[in-house]
Design a protein around this motif. Sequence first.
Motif, PDB file in Angstrom:
ATOM      1  N   ASN A  72     -17.069 -22.080  -5.267  1.00  0.00           N
ATOM      2  CA  ASN A  72     -16.925 -21.192  -6.426  1.00  0.00           C
ATOM      3  C   ASN A  72     -16.573 -19.785  -5.942  1.00  0.00           C
ATOM      4  OD1 ASN A  72     -17.995 -23.389  -7.926  1.00  0.00           O
ATOM      5  ND2 ASN A  72     -20.071 -22.631  -7.603  1.00  0.00           N
ATOM      6  N   ALA A  81     -12.230 -14.377 -13.820  1.00  0.00           N
ATOM      7  CA  ALA A  81     -12.760 -15.695 -14.164  1.00  0.00           C
ATOM      8  C   ALA A  81     -13.466 -16.259 -12.935  1.00  0.00           C
ATOM      9  CB  ALA A  81     -11.642 -16.634 -14.611  1.00  0.00           C
ATOM     10  N   MET A 125     -13.700 -19.289 -10.699  1.00  0.00           N
ATOM     11  CA  MET A 125     -12.953 -20.501 -10.364  1.00  0.00           C
ATOM     12  C   MET A 125     -13.868 -21.448  -9.596  1.00  0.00           C
ATOM     13  SD  MET A 125      -9.526 -20.780  -7.989  1.00  0.00           S
ATOM     14  CE  MET A 125      -9.270 -22.224  -6.961  1.00  0.00           C
ATOM     15  N   TYR A 176     -12.449 -23.381 -14.644  1.00  0.00           N
ATOM     16  CA  TYR A 176     -12.649 -21.947 -14.817  1.00  0.00           C
ATOM     17  C   TYR A 176     -13.737 -21.673 -15.854  1.00  0.00           C
ATOM     18  CZ  TYR A 176      -7.823 -22.382 -13.128  1.00  0.00           C
ATOM     19  OH  TYR A 176      -6.700 -22.739 -12.441  1.00  0.00           O
ATOM     20  N   TYR A 201     -14.588 -18.433 -18.167  1.00  0.00           N
ATOM     21  CA  TYR A 201     -13.902 -17.192 -18.528  1.00  0.00           C
ATOM     22  C   TYR A 201     -14.484 -16.616 -19.811  1.00  0.00           C
ATOM     23  CZ  TYR A 201      -9.944 -14.036 -19.486  1.00  0.00           C
ATOM     24  OH  TYR A 201      -9.151 -12.945 -19.727  1.00  0.00           O
ATOM     25  N   PHE A 259      -3.732 -17.263 -14.758  1.00  0.00           N
ATOM     26  CA  PHE A 259      -4.613 -18.260 -14.140  1.00  0.00           C
ATOM     27  C   PHE A 259      -3.857 -19.034 -13.067  1.00  0.00           C
ATOM     28  CE2 PHE A 259      -7.102 -17.415 -17.907  1.00  0.00           C
ATOM     29  CZ  PHE A 259      -8.404 -17.689 -17.542  1.00  0.00           C
ATOM     30  N   THR A 303      -4.818 -18.762  -9.147  1.00  0.00           N
ATOM     31  CA  THR A 303      -5.281 -20.024  -8.563  1.00  0.00           C
ATOM     32  C   THR A 303      -4.474 -20.341  -7.310  1.00  0.00           C
ATOM     33  OG1 THR A 303      -5.973 -20.906 -10.707  1.00  0.00           O
ATOM     34  CG2 THR A 303      -5.544 -22.501  -8.952  1.00  0.00           C
TER      35      THR A 303
END
Length: 218
Positions: free
Chosen positions: A93, A108, A110, A132, A134, A169, A173
């Motif tokens: 995480n 966010a 992840m 995610y 958020y 995102f 990512t």
Amino acid sequence: MKRLILFILLVLPVLSIAQINQNNMARYLEPLPMEGTRIVFKDSLQFKGISAERVFEIAGNWADYYIAKFDKKFDSKVAYKNTKTQSIAVLFNRDIIFKDIALILDKALMKCIISVDIKDNKCIISVLNIKYDYMEGGLMQHYNAEDWIIDRYAINKDRTKLARGFGKFRAKTIDAVDEIFESFRGYMFENIAATPIEEKPAPVKVAEPVAVAQPAQP
């Protein structure tokens, strides 16, 4: 005070745009690696002159090292290190930051699985099961990458730019995954290079029997 409020209202739309590395745009627009309906990022490296057991040990050490780089509040952990199958799984995480400027912190959490598998002189690292958390509109939302960063939602029809909202995102990512792979490769190469090469012992030659001539019988 009125001037401050007016300034905030004027710059807010600009500040709400995510901070994205424009130099990496071509990477963000590439097709995502799919296995069926799942997004699975992969990288691999070959090795020789070193045992698979030693490579497994180094990979396990990297997992511990990489987790330690991030704040313990993220609760990342090594799920298992299986010496029989020579596989490792990490529940990882971390925050991905979309915008951190002036009065805005847009981020966010992840979550993903990092797996490492060693077989046939190859070390394969995968990042999958990406999710995610958020905060949006005062409520915590939960999204799966497969529903959020795929081409259909995160890229425009002409594949020339990222879509607003979903695109940030996807970009962050990919940045996070690339960072994982870069760290893994650097750590593995450095430690494999520091490991003495295992030379196989030369095969022992067995002397062939020599035929001895027998004297003729009278």
